[in-house]
Design a protein around this motif. Structure first.
Motif, PDB file in Angstrom:
ATOM      1  N   ASP A   1       0.833  -1.192   0.000  1.00  0.00           N
ATOM      2  CA  ASP A   1       0.000   0.000   0.000  1.00  0.00           C
ATOM      3  C   ASP A   1       0.876   1.254   0.000  1.00  0.00           C
ATOM      4  OD1 ASP A   1       0.921   0.359   2.602  1.00  0.00           O
ATOM      5  OD2 ASP A   1      -0.970  -0.217   3.546  1.00  0.00           O
ATOM      6  N   ASP A   2       0.278   2.418   0.079  1.00  0.00           N
ATOM      7  CA  ASP A   2       1.027   3.672   0.002  1.00  0.00           C
ATOM      8  C   ASP A   2       1.987   3.852   1.167  1.00  0.00           C
ATOM      9  OD1 ASP A   2      -0.278   4.289  -2.328  1.00  0.00           O
ATOM     10  OD2 ASP A   2      -1.805   5.551  -1.356  1.00  0.00           O
ATOM     11  N   ASP A   3       1.757   3.146   2.270  1.00  0.00           N
ATOM     12  CA  ASP A   3       2.645   3.226   3.423  1.00  0.00           C
ATOM     13  C   ASP A   3       3.744   2.172   3.397  1.00  0.00           C
ATOM     14  OD1 ASP A   3       1.176   5.345   4.530  1.00  0.00           O
ATOM     15  OD2 ASP A   3      -0.264   3.943   5.424  1.00  0.00           O
ATOM     16  N   GLY A   4       3.791   1.368   2.309  1.00  0.00           N
ATOM     17  CA  GLY A   4       4.805   0.333   2.196  1.00  0.00           C
ATOM     18  C   GLY A   4       4.445  -0.976   2.862  1.00  0.00           C
ATOM     19  N   ARG A   5       3.252  -1.062   3.432  1.00  0.00           N
ATOM     20  CA  ARG A   5       2.811  -2.287   4.100  1.00  0.00           C
ATOM     21  C   ARG A   5       2.441  -3.340   3.068  1.00  0.00           C
ATOM     22  NH1 ARG A   5      -0.853  -0.713   8.481  1.00  0.00           N
ATOM     23  NH2 ARG A   5      -1.863   0.381   6.775  1.00  0.00           N
TER      24      ARG A   5
END
Length: 432
Positions: free
Chosen positions: A30-34
């Motif tokens: 996702d956009d947070d790198g998760r």
């Protein structure tokens, strides 16, 4: 924004998938790198998803596809109307063409071997004879029953029941039995079995005027209603025909047996061909079930040889002992594998051959080390989980055994599951 207690369930995301992971999910971030494990997606897709499991702070979450913006060229329309997000949880790859399904499974097996065992192998997932383009292969199905007595299947990771009128991976006798047309009041589930041999019909409280094992067009199907408590299941006969051995095997209708009609014969043929049992040899069949491998091994090692079959399911052992009462070289033990191997090791025994077909979690390091202490010349490991197989192969390597050959079989088409058979031999024998 996260929900109660930081839950991310229900959150919508737009992600790009990269690869396919063990367990049947495509992988994205996702956009947070998760990391996001996406069900019903394929690699190289851009998809809109909804989170189904996970909370703030987790390193990864699970999600399901809501819309496909950019599709993998191997994406197809699922043949079953119940497959897909929110539908039946049984098939998780119907949205990929059959050849690509096998490529994905091969990638998963190769990745697990490399990551967990340090083994680099090219893997080919082979079809198993007996299905129709990946459909109509499942010869044992447990249908859940809802509060209205309707039989169906469960959506992924829920206790709900989805009533259906067909299951495309079920063998035709399963559907022709009428299980989905009838009501099953006061039942928790109903098992339907289409054995390759004969079967004894179970009683049905829901339709006392009919014989549930002999519906028109489906004389082979056996229906077993399952109330809330434990129910004694009938026995059925499975016929096996491999190159070196053939015979009939009695199986509890609710006990373990390979569900693909070609699997048992295919696996037996390969194992026997690789192990090449010789008269007078000593062999072990561990996690033996009803003794698919033990019976063939006993015939091939002959009167001067010996085979020990170890299985913790007492009903399977009883059936095996009854079927092989005149086979003096075959001994059965109803106990856990590690318990059965202890006296052999304490007595300094050695064996020539070992076959093991453990449950999904694998055999585990203690059992693998015990097997190695018995110094077999060859080990055949039948595995339904590539990660568990890889972990056990790593333990075998530490104990002086190397992977010789590996074959992977598509015994569960339209799902992410794959069956592998690994043949291991002493490192000195492989290196010459």
């Amino acid at each position: 924004m996260s929900g109660p207690r930081g839950s991310l369930v229900g959150q919508q995301l737009r992600v790009a998938t990269t690869r396919f992971a063990h367990g049947g999910h495509a992988v994205a971030r996702d956009d947070d790198g998760r990391v996001v494990f996406v069900r019903h997606a394929l690699p190289a897709e851009v998809v809109q998803v909804r989170v189904t499991r996970g909370k703030a702070g987790d390193r990864f979450v699970f999600a399901d596809v809501e819309a496909v913006e950019t599709a993998n060229p191997h994406r197809v329309t699922p043949p079953c109307q119940y497959a897909g997000p929110g539908g039946c949880g049984g098939c998780d790859l119907q949205h990929a063409d059959l050849g690509y399904q096998r490529e994905l499974k091969a990638q998963v097996v190769a990745e697990q071997l490399s990551r967990l065992a340090g083994i680099e192998r090219d893997v080919l997932v082979e079809p198993v004879p007996g299905d129709v383009d990946g459909l109509r292969w499942r010869t044992r199905v447990e249908f859940a029953v809802d509060r209205e007595g309707r039989a169906g299947l469960r959506p992924f990771h829920t206790r709900d029941v989805l009533p259906i009128d067909d299951c495309l991976i079920a063998a035709e006798p399963i559907i022709d039995s009428g299980v989905l047309r009838r009501r099953w009041p006061a039942q928790r589930a109903v098992d339907v079995i289409a054995p390759s041999g004969s079967g004894s019909a179970a009683d049905s409280e829901s339709d006392p005027g009919s014989d549930p094992g002999s519906h028109p067009g489906s004389p082979a199907a056996v229906l077993v209603p399952v109330p809330g408590g434990v129910k004694q299941a009938p026995e059925v006969t499975e016929h096996v025909a491999s190159g070196p051995w053939s015979g009939d095997i009695t199986v509890d209708a609710r006990g373990f047996w390979q569900v693909h009609p070609g699997a048992a014969s295919t696996f037996l043929d390969h194992v026997l061909g690789e192990l090449d049992p010789q008269p007078g040899e000593r062999a072990l069949d561990l996690y033996a079930g009803v003794g698919l491998f033990a019976r063939a091994l006993a015939d091939l090692v002959g009167d001067e040889g010996a085979v020990l079959a170890v299985e913790s399911d007492e009903r399977a052992v009883v059936a095996g002992e009854r079927d092989t009462a005149r086979v003096e070289q075959l001994e059965w033990r109803a106990e856990r594998v590690e318990q059965a191997l202890e006296p052999l090791i304490d007595g300094g025994d050695e064996v020539d051959l070992v076959v093991l077909d453990p449950p999904r979690a694998g055999a585990g390091a203690p059992v693998i080390r015990q097997i190695a202490q018995l110094s077999p010349r060859a080990i055949a490991y039948v595995a339904c989980d590539p990660a568990a197989l890889a972990r056990d192969l790593a333990t075998l390597a530490d104990a002086g055994y190397e992977l010789d050959t590996l074959r992977a079989f598509d015994a569960f088409p339209m799902t992410h599951h794959v069956e592998c058979i690994a043949i291991c031999r002493p490192s000195s024998a492989i290196r010459g």
